[in-house]
Design a protein around this motif. Structure first.
Motif, short mmCIF file in Angstrom:
data_model
loop_
_atom_site.label_atom_id
_atom_site.label_comp_id
_atom_site.label_asym_id
_atom_site.label_seq_id
_atom_site.Cartn_x
_atom_site.Cartn_y
_atom_site.Cartn_z
N GLU A 209 0.79 -1.19 -0.18
CA GLU A 209 0.07 0.04 -0.02
C GLU A 209 1.02 1.20 -0.04
O GLU A 209 0.64 2.28 -0.84
CB GLU A 209 -0.71 -0.14 1.26
CG GLU A 209 -1.75 1.28 1.24
CD GLU A 209 -2.46 1.15 2.56
OE1 GLU A 209 -4.01 1.11 2.49
OE2 GLU A 209 -1.90 1.40 3.61
N ALA A 210 1.85 1.09 0.85
CA ALA A 210 2.68 2.36 0.93
C ALA A 210 3.58 2.68 -0.37
O ALA A 210 3.68 3.83 -0.91
CB ALA A 210 3.72 2.22 1.92
N ALA A 389 -9.72 -9.72 -2.18
CA ALA A 389 -8.26 -9.72 -2.41
C ALA A 389 -7.95 -8.86 -3.34
O ALA A 389 -6.67 -8.14 -3.25
CB ALA A 389 -7.81 -10.90 -2.83
N ALA A 390 -8.42 -8.56 -4.52
CA ALA A 390 -8.01 -7.30 -5.65
C ALA A 390 -8.51 -6.08 -5.02
O ALA A 390 -8.02 -5.12 -5.91
CB ALA A 390 -8.65 -7.99 -6.97
N VAL A 391 -9.07 -5.70 -4.14
CA VAL A 391 -9.77 -4.44 -3.68
C VAL A 391 -8.63 -3.53 -3.17
O VAL A 391 -8.57 -2.33 -3.76
CB VAL A 391 -10.57 -4.48 -2.72
CG1 VAL A 391 -11.17 -3.12 -1.98
CG2 VAL A 391 -12.03 -5.37 -3.16
N SER A 392 -7.59 -4.07 -2.46
CA SER A 392 -6.80 -3.21 -1.97
C SER A 392 -5.54 -4.04 -1.40
O SER A 392 -5.77 -5.33 -1.37
CB SER A 392 -7.15 -2.36 -0.89
OG SER A 392 -7.39 -3.20 0.33
N GLY A 397 -3.14 -8.85 1.80
CA GLY A 397 -2.41 -9.14 2.97
C GLY A 397 -3.40 -10.12 4.16
O GLY A 397 -3.04 -11.01 4.21
N VAL A 398 -4.61 -9.60 4.05
CA VAL A 398 -5.64 -10.49 4.87
C VAL A 398 -5.83 -11.81 4.04
O VAL A 398 -5.57 -12.78 4.89
CB VAL A 398 -7.06 -9.73 5.04
CG1 VAL A 398 -7.70 -10.63 5.63
CG2 VAL A 398 -6.69 -8.60 5.83
N PHE A 399 -5.95 -11.92 2.90
CA PHE A 399 -6.19 -13.26 2.36
C PHE A 399 -4.65 -14.06 2.56
O PHE A 399 -4.75 -15.27 2.76
CB PHE A 399 -6.28 -13.12 0.70
CG PHE A 399 -6.11 -14.38 -0.17
CD1 PHE A 399 -7.44 -15.04 -0.12
CD2 PHE A 399 -5.13 -14.79 -0.66
CE1 PHE A 399 -7.24 -16.26 -0.64
CE2 PHE A 399 -5.16 -16.11 -1.20
CZ PHE A 399 -6.09 -16.76 -1.46
#
Length: 452
Positions: A209-210, A389-392, A397-399
């Motif tokens: 994300e960063a 999973a493809a949203v962000s 990472g959660v997946f």
């Protein structure tokens, strides 16, 4: 506040020996139950005021699993018990000199099954609390920050402890009776690794994300190394360092299952991302930092020294005859340790309390019914995780965290380590929220407006 309470238990439990001892897991269960009950109460109040609360996906499967455990505790006539659970009937009848006449339950250890029911209920309520109260983006991020931050803290503690004069003394004050595998605050290095298998993908998600935000900042102006000193660059360096530390801790534990589970989960992440090539390069780079720090020698040596056949395959082969003896309803939730000695032919001098395979143990403890219910719950969780999973990068990472935990369960029993199980349940509750959650959309719109 329900959300603060949930975050408190999720951060404290792993640091306190994985919450495997009663002085820790009893407060963990109490706090989890309290958070869930408060969340349900607030939801009911909202419904009475015309605001329908979202329903936890898979809730009926969870209730059915509770019902199964309750059925295992109900005393049955000997004739019925012989039909529904031949193994349970034999367990109660074989030591007797006369035929069994008293009614007995399916569970061969009702006390352990009651304890298992308490864990099941407590973590089910924790899932309700996270699902209902942490759907907004700020609180979702706080939960993920808690998981990643706790992973960093665990690793720092473990590395300092490993370099201390007494590496098997947890926090410098407690040395467990079975201390051969102590690593960091955990009694067993594999369960320490089990937590980091979840924390590492979450930290990588923050790092991705960063990186995405830094690229966006470069896109708004001329790319410059000087941007690494700005907010986006500092965030990338911070999360790259966090991912490096967690991966280093995972490798330092020398857990074979943990290392393999993380590697497989990391390989899966780029396949689900929108930008596969960039995600693959990012995941490889962040993980490689930890590999370069610690190296793979310890994990590879563990495979060479301990092998797989004696430590896992022979045990599982010894347990398979239990499945047809407890076909429908199992030997009782959490009762495996009582039932297995009747079938044990390997390591006869050792007490084996777990199957070292969460799925095999569910099949033995819950029978075909319990295994089907667990399979249904995992399907619901991973269907939701895949949708998001493809949203962000954070959803990716959660997946990865959920997948790593599920893979590790093939060779270990992290699902029975309270702190690890609670973390998995919390992440699963985040994953099953709809990807187009109205609360998420509102938050994103506000962030965009503020930036402009």
């Amino acid at each position: 506040d329900v959300r603060v309470l949930a975050l408190a238990v999720l951060s404290a439990a792993p640091l306190l020996a994985g919450a495997v001892h009663e002085p820790v897991f009893v407060p963990l269960l109490a706090a989890s139950s309290a958070a869930g009950l408060l969340a349900l109460r607030r939801a009911r109040r909202g419904e009475t005021r015309g605001r329908p609360a979202p329903r936890l996906p898979g809730g009926r499967l969870v209730l059915a699993l509770h019902a199964l455990v309750l059925v295992q505790l109900v005393p049955m006539p000997p004739g019925v018990l012989r039909v529904v659970s031949p193994g349970s009937f034999a367990f109660y009848n074989d030591p007797l000199l006369v035929p069994l006449a008293a009614w007995r339950p399916i569970s061969v250890s009702p006390a352990d099954t009651l304890r298992g029911l308490a864990f099941l209920a407590g973590f089910s309520l924790l899932a309700q609390a996270v699902f209902r109260e942490m759907g907004t983006e700020p609180w979702r991020r706080r939960l993920l920050l808690t998981v990643a931050g706790t992973g960093v803290a665990l690793t720092v503690v473990a590395l300092v402890q490993a370099a201390s004069p007494e590496p098997r003394r947890i926090w410098g004050v407690f040395r467990p009776d079975w201390d051969w595998a102590v690593f960091g605050p955990y009694v067993n290095r594999n369960h320490f690794a089990g937590y980091l298998v979840m924390a590492a993908p979450v930290a990588i998600g923050f790092a991705l994300e960063a990186l995405s935000r830094l690229r966006a900042a470069w896109g708004r102006g001329r790319p410059s190394v000087l941007r690494l000193g700005e907010r986006e660059g500092v965030a990338l360096v911070r999360w790259a360092a966090a991912a490096m530390v967690i991966v280093a801790g995972l490798l330092a534990s020398q857990s074979r299952g943990g290392g393999a589970a993380f590697a497989l989960a990391a390989l899966a992440l780029p396949l689900l991302a929108r930008e596969r090539r960039r995600t693959a390069l990012g995941v490889a780079a962040f993980a490689l930092l930890g590999v370069l720090w610690i190296g793979l020698g310890g994990v590879l040596a563990a495979f060479a020294v301990r092998g797989v056949r004696a430590s896992r395959l022979d045990l599982w082969r010894d347990m398979l005859p239990m499945v047809p003896r407890f076909p429908l309803f199992g030997d009782g939730w959490n009762a495996f340790a009582t039932a297995f000695p009747w079938y044990q032919t390997v390591w006869k001098t050792e007490w084996i309390g777990e199957a070292h395979n969460d799925y095999l143990q569910v099949l033995i403890d819950g029978g075909v019914v319990g295994a089907a219910l667990l399979g249904g719950l995992l399907f619901v969780v991973f269907r939701g995780a895949l949708a998001r999973a493809a949203v962000s990068p954070l959803d990716l990472g959660v997946f990865g965290a959920l997948l790593g935990f599920a893979l590790h369960g093939l060779v270990d029993f992290n699902g029975q380590i309270p702190a690890n199980a609670a973390t998995f349940v919390a992440l699963a509750a985040l994953a099953v929220r709809p990807p187009r959650d109205p609360a998420h959309r509102v938050y994103v719109i506000l962030v965009v407006i503020r930036k402009r």
